[in-house]
Design a protein around this motif. Structure first.
Motif, PDB file in Angstrom:
ATOM      1  N   GLY A  16       4.031 -15.719 -12.074  1.00 28.39           N
ATOM      2  CA  GLY A  16       5.571 -15.359 -12.462  1.00 28.39           C
ATOM      3  C   GLY A  16       5.748 -14.114 -13.030  1.00 28.39           C
ATOM      4  N   ASN A  17       5.166 -13.370 -13.520  1.00 23.62           N
ATOM      5  CA  ASN A  17       5.283 -11.885 -13.789  1.00 23.62           C
ATOM      6  C   ASN A  17       5.426 -11.080 -12.586  1.00 23.62           C
ATOM      7  N   ASP A  18       6.198  -9.899 -12.971  1.00 21.15           N
ATOM      8  CA  ASP A  18       6.408  -8.906 -12.196  1.00 21.15           C
ATOM      9  C   ASP A  18       5.472  -7.715 -12.441  1.00 21.15           C
ATOM     10  N   LYS A  19       4.912  -7.103 -11.227  1.00 17.19           N
ATOM     11  CA  LYS A  19       4.039  -5.774 -11.735  1.00 17.19           C
ATOM     12  C   LYS A  19       4.326  -4.837 -10.810  1.00 17.19           C
ATOM     13  N   SER A  20       4.005  -3.654 -10.831  1.00 15.94           N
ATOM     14  CA  SER A  20       3.884  -2.404  -9.799  1.00 15.94           C
ATOM     15  C   SER A  20       2.584  -1.936  -9.654  1.00 15.94           C
ATOM     16  N   ILE A  21       2.332  -1.288  -8.627  1.00 17.34           N
ATOM     17  CA  ILE A  21       1.193  -0.420  -8.326  1.00 17.34           C
ATOM     18  C   ILE A  21       1.732   0.896  -7.970  1.00 17.34           C
ATOM     19  N   LYS A  22       1.151   1.888  -8.408  1.00 19.28           N
ATOM     20  CA  LYS A  22       1.527   3.220  -7.844  1.00 19.28           C
ATOM     21  C   LYS A  22       0.449   3.834  -7.048  1.00 19.28           C
ATOM     22  N   CYS A  23       1.001   4.660  -6.023  1.00 22.08           N
ATOM     23  CA  CYS A  23      -0.050   5.553  -5.038  1.00 22.08           C
ATOM     24  C   CYS A  23       0.658   6.823  -5.060  1.00 22.08           C
ATOM     25  N   GLU A  24      -0.105   7.679  -5.190  1.00 24.62           N
ATOM     26  CA  GLU A  24       0.117   9.178  -4.794  1.00 24.62           C
ATOM     27  C   GLU A  24      -0.845   9.831  -4.071  1.00 24.62           C
ATOM     28  N   GLN A  25      -0.492  10.907  -3.044  1.00 18.88           N
ATOM     29  CA  GLN A  25      -1.373  11.564  -2.288  1.00 18.88           C
ATOM     30  C   GLN A  25      -0.925  12.900  -2.515  1.00 18.88           C
ATOM     31  N   ASN A  26      -1.961  13.937  -2.533  1.00 16.25           N
ATOM     32  CA  ASN A  26      -1.822  15.240  -2.431  1.00 16.25           C
ATOM     33  C   ASN A  26      -2.122  15.963  -1.439  1.00 16.25           C
ATOM     34  N   LEU A  27      -2.180  15.112  -0.328  1.00 11.35           N
ATOM     35  CA  LEU A  27      -2.910  15.892   1.100  1.00 11.35           C
ATOM     36  C   LEU A  27      -1.684  16.541   1.733  1.00 11.35           C
ATOM     37  N   GLY A  28      -0.357  16.175   1.305  1.00 16.43           N
ATOM     38  CA  GLY A  28       0.619  17.003   2.120  1.00 16.43           C
ATOM     39  C   GLY A  28       0.898  15.900   3.282  1.00 16.43           C
ATOM     40  N   HIS A  29       0.553  14.713   3.273  1.00 13.18           N
ATOM     41  CA  HIS A  29       0.831  13.960   4.478  1.00 13.18           C
ATOM     42  C   HIS A  29       2.283  13.455   4.378  1.00 13.18           C
ATOM     43  N   ASP A  30       2.627  12.938   5.549  1.00  9.31           N
ATOM     44  CA  ASP A  30       4.023  12.312   5.471  1.00  9.31           C
ATOM     45  C   ASP A  30       4.303  10.820   5.872  1.00  9.31           C
ATOM     46  N   THR A  31       3.183  10.300   6.099  1.00  9.83           N
ATOM     47  CA  THR A  31       3.380   8.744   6.405  1.00  9.83           C
ATOM     48  C   THR A  31       2.144   8.126   5.182  1.00  9.83           C
ATOM     49  N   MET A  32       2.676   7.171   4.625  1.00 10.22           N
ATOM     50  CA  MET A  32       1.789   6.326   3.634  1.00 10.22           C
ATOM     51  C   MET A  32       1.945   4.823   4.001  1.00 10.22           C
ATOM     52  N   TYR A  33       0.870   4.283   3.732  1.00 12.83           N
ATOM     53  CA  TYR A  33       0.893   2.633   3.859  1.00 12.83           C
ATOM     54  C   TYR A  33       0.385   1.737   2.710  1.00 12.83           C
ATOM     55  N   TRP A  34       0.755   0.579   2.645  1.00 13.42           N
ATOM     56  CA  TRP A  34       0.267  -0.357   1.805  1.00 13.42           C
ATOM     57  C   TRP A  34      -0.547  -1.437   2.623  1.00 13.42           C
ATOM     58  N   TYR A  35      -1.865  -1.672   2.349  1.00  8.71           N
ATOM     59  CA  TYR A  35      -2.910  -2.729   2.822  1.00  8.71           C
ATOM     60  C   TYR A  35      -3.019  -3.735   1.874  1.00  8.71           C
ATOM     61  N   LYS A  36      -3.373  -4.983   2.303  1.00  9.20           N
ATOM     62  CA  LYS A  36      -3.758  -5.986   1.678  1.00  9.20           C
ATOM     63  C   LYS A  36      -5.084  -6.453   2.041  1.00  9.20           C
ATOM     64  N   GLN A  37      -6.348  -6.537   1.209  1.00  3.41           N
ATOM     65  CA  GLN A  37      -7.733  -7.003   1.751  1.00  3.41           C
ATOM     66  C   GLN A  37      -7.830  -8.316   0.887  1.00  3.41           C
ATOM     67  N   ASP A  38      -8.149  -9.207   1.639  1.00  5.86           N
ATOM     68  CA  ASP A  38      -8.148 -10.484   0.977  1.00  5.86           C
ATOM     69  C   ASP A  38      -9.700 -10.765   0.499  1.00  5.86           C
TER      70      ASP A  38
END
Lengths: 112, 114
Positions: A16-38
Motif C-alpha cells: 500500500g505504500n508509495d516508493k520511488s527508485i532513482k537511476c542516473e547514467q553518466n555515459l551521455g546516452h540518450d535512451t534509458m530503460y526500466w526492466y523488472k526481473q522476477d
C-alpha cells in the motif's frame, strides 16, 4: 565513476505504500530503460525514454509511473505497492545507433 | 505470441571444456541477437551481438552463431574457466525501430568446476 547507478540498492516496504527508485547514467546516452526481473530471473522491459520522451510503455499497471527530468535520469515511482511488485528492478541506458545496453546494479524491492 | 527459450536453466561442465548454450525463438524475426552475462546480485553485462545476416561472431574465447532458419543461436565458451560461472542471457532485438527494445530469455546458469 559508475556508469549507470541506481538508488536505493535495497527497498523493503509495506503493501500500500508509495516508493520511488532513482537511476542516473553518466555515459551521455540518450535512451534509458526500466526492466523488472522476477524470481524466475525473467528480465522484462517496462518503460523506455529517449531524450525525456516515452518511447516504450509495456503492459504494466498504471501504478507504475516513470519520470525523466533530463536524459541522464530516469526515475520509477510505484503507487499502492502490492506483494507481486517484489522483484529486482534494473535501469539501463543505450546510445542511439548502438544496440548494446548498459545496466545498473539493480534495486531489490521487497513488499511485505 | 513471441517466445524465446534458453534450453536449460543450468549447465555444469568441467574446467577446460567448451560450454554450449542454446537460445531458441518463435514467432519473431529479430534483426539482432545479443548475449549478456549476469553475475549474482549484479546487472547484466553485454558480451556479443550478432546480426541476422551474420552466421558467426567471435570475441576471444566466446563464439556466437545465428541460424535464422532454425530460429536458433548458440553461444560457446571455449577453454572454460571457473570465472566463467554466471547466468547467460540471450536477447532478441527487432531492430526495426529506434527503441532498442529487447526481449530476454530466462537465462542459463553455467557452473564451471575446477
Amino acid at each position: 565513476d559508475t556508469a549507470v547507478s541506481q538508488t536505493p540498492k535495497y527497498l523493503v516496504t509495506q503493501m500500500g505504500n508509495d516508493k520511488s527508485i532513482k537511476c542516473e547514467q553518466n555515459l551521455g546516452h540518450d535512451t534509458m530503460y526500466w526492466y523488472k526481473q522476477d524470481s524466475k530471473k525473467f528480465l522484462k522491459i517496462m518503460f523506455s525514454y529517449n531524450n525525456k520522451e516515452l518511447i516504450i510503455n509495456e503492459t504494466v499497471p498504471n501504478r507504475f509511473s516513470p519520470k525523466s527530468p533530463d536524459k541522464a535520469h530516469l526515475n520509477l515511482h510505484i503507487n499502492s505497492l502490492e506483494l507481486g511488485d517484489s522483484a529486482v528492478y534494473f535501469c539501463a541506458s543505450r546510445l542511439a545507433g548502438n544496440n548494446e545496453q548498459f545496466f545498473g546494479p539493480g534495486t531489490r524491492l521487497t513488499v511485505l | 505470441s513471441q517466445k524465446i527459450e534458453q534450453n536449460s536453466e543450468a549447465l555444469n561442465i568441467q574446467e577446460g571444456k567448451t560450454a554450449t548454450l542454446t537460445c531458441n525463438y518463435t514467432n519473431y524475426s529479430p534483426a539482432y541477437l545479443q548475449w549478456y552475462r549476469q553475475d549474482p546480485g549484479r546487472g547484466p553485462v553485454f558480451l556479443l551481438l550478432i546480426r541476422e545476416n551474420e552466421k558467426e561472431k567471435r570475441k576471444e574465447r566466446l563464439k556466437v552463431t545465428f541460424d535464422t532458419t532454425l530460429k536458433q543461436s548458440l553461444f560457446h565458451i571455449t577453454a572454460s574457466q571457473p570465472a566463467d560461472s554466471a547466468t547467460y542471457l540471450c536477447a532478441l532485438d527487432h531492430g526495426s525501430s529506434n527503441t532498442g527494445k529487447l526481449i530476454f530469455g530466462q537465462g542459463t546458469t553455467l557452473q564451471v568446476k575446477p
